[in-house]
Design a protein around this motif. Structure first.
Motif, PDB file in Angstrom:
ATOM      1  N   LYS A  13      31.506  -6.229   4.634  1.00  0.00           N
ATOM      2  CA  LYS A  13      30.073  -6.213   4.883  1.00  0.00           C
ATOM      3  C   LYS A  13      29.404  -5.323   3.860  1.00  0.00           C
ATOM      4  N   THR A  14      28.432  -5.905   3.152  1.00  0.00           N
ATOM      5  CA  THR A  14      27.708  -5.192   2.109  1.00  0.00           C
ATOM      6  C   THR A  14      26.219  -5.227   2.410  1.00  0.00           C
ATOM      7  N   TYR A  15      25.580  -4.074   2.296  1.00  0.00           N
ATOM      8  CA  TYR A  15      24.131  -3.985   2.476  1.00  0.00           C
ATOM      9  C   TYR A  15      23.479  -3.622   1.144  1.00  0.00           C
ATOM     10  N   ASN A  17      20.780  -1.619  -0.917  1.00  0.00           N
ATOM     11  CA  ASN A  17      20.004  -0.378  -0.832  1.00  0.00           C
ATOM     12  C   ASN A  17      19.245  -0.234  -2.148  1.00  0.00           C
ATOM     13  N   GLU A  21      24.249  -1.905  -4.079  1.00  0.00           N
ATOM     14  CA  GLU A  21      24.911  -2.541  -2.950  1.00  0.00           C
ATOM     15  C   GLU A  21      25.915  -1.570  -2.354  1.00  0.00           C
ATOM     16  N   GLU A  23      28.984  -1.145   0.232  1.00  0.00           N
ATOM     17  CA  GLU A  23      29.999  -1.864   1.003  1.00  0.00           C
ATOM     18  C   GLU A  23      30.411  -0.995   2.193  1.00  0.00           C
ATOM     19  N   THR A  50      29.164  -1.027  12.636  1.00  0.00           N
ATOM     20  CA  THR A  50      28.980  -2.287  11.910  1.00  0.00           C
ATOM     21  C   THR A  50      30.025  -3.302  12.341  1.00  0.00           C
ATOM     22  N   ASP A  59      25.504  -9.306  14.093  1.00  0.00           N
ATOM     23  CA  ASP A  59      25.433  -9.301  12.637  1.00  0.00           C
ATOM     24  C   ASP A  59      26.535 -10.219  12.124  1.00  0.00           C
ATOM     25  N   CYS A  61      29.318 -11.134   8.761  1.00  0.00           N
ATOM     26  CA  CYS A  61      30.007 -10.500   7.633  1.00  0.00           C
ATOM     27  C   CYS A  61      29.540 -11.110   6.311  1.00  0.00           C
ATOM     28  N   SER A  62      29.740 -10.360   5.242  1.00  0.00           N
ATOM     29  CA  SER A  62      29.411 -10.857   3.903  1.00  0.00           C
ATOM     30  C   SER A  62      30.522 -11.754   3.374  1.00  0.00           C
TER      31      SER A  62
END
Length: 232
Positions: A13-15, A17, A21, A23, A50, A59, A61-62
């Motif tokens: 999972k990567t967000y 910012n 990015e 992880e 998460t 949510d 996953c990436s």
């Protein structure tokens, strides 16, 4: 041989910012069998919340594969995920998440209304769930008229009313005194003995050790998976 209820492979999972990015999950692989009780522990920022959100279909996953009850969750639409959350997963949170304007009965009934369940069946399920957590005498009390332990029992009854195969509990005793914490954990352990799969996030090692297995997460990775005495 037990059948896996949760089967995750290489979950990442990567967000974003800004231009960076971050992880948060770095290749989590995890299997939880039907009827198992698993505690997930880790420090703040370890990625455990998460992971819980992905398990609970709050949510996605990436990268990676997530099978819930043998169904490929990554292929589901938002509408389909909402149905899964309502029918297959019961949520219990540290802050109870009860609606202040609704009484005890109405808070437990609400997810059944979303399911378009008939009135009589709703009533039967609500009353049975509240009886299981010892709140049959608090039907018309609002959250402000109940103790923290009683509010958490309402939250458990709300989760139970939908008869989900999986309950996710995120720090369910975090706001409670030791007596109320013991009462809540006894209810959850009893549910697990009756066949409900239970996944619990906690910072409390003593509570974690009540599970069949403790999974420790650090910096987005599983660092250990230890069987407990209760699961032996």
């Amino acid at each position: 041989m037990k059948k896996p209820l949760i089967d995750m492979k290489n979950i990442r999972k990567t967000y974003a910012n800004g231009s960076l990015e971050v992880e948060v999950l770095k290749g989590i692989s995890l299997t939880i069998d039907q009827g198992e009780f698993v505690s997930i522990i880790g420090s703040s920022g370890s990625g455990k919340s998460t992971l819980m959100n992905i398990i609970g279909c709050l949510d996605t996953c990436s990268l990676g594969e997530y099978l819930l009850d043998s169904k490929d969750i990554n292929s589901y639409t938002e509408k389909e995920l909402a149905i899964v959350r309502n029918e297959k997963i019961g949520f219990i949170f540290q802050k109870f998440n009860l609606l202040a304007k609704l009484n005890c009965y109405e808070n437990v009934e609400l997810p059944l209304i979303y399911r378009c369940m008939e009135t009589q069946e709703r009533r039967e399920r609500v009353l049975k769930s509240l009886e299981m957590v010892g709140l049959s005498d608090r039907l018309k009390h609002r959250p402000s008229e109940m103790s923290g332990g009683q509010q958490q029992r309402v939250a458990i009854a709300r989760a139970l009313a939908c008869a989900p195969p999986l309950i996710l509990a995120d720090e369910p005793t975090g706001n409670l005194d030791s007596k109320s914490s013991n009462e809540i954990m006894n209810i959850l352990i009893d549910l697990n003995r009756k066949g409900v799969t239970l996944v619990l996030i906690t910072h409390d090692n003593d509570i974690a050790e009540l599970a069949h297995r403790i999974i420790r997460i650090s910096d987005g990775e599983i660092t250990s998976s230890i069987d407990c005495k209760r699961g032996m």
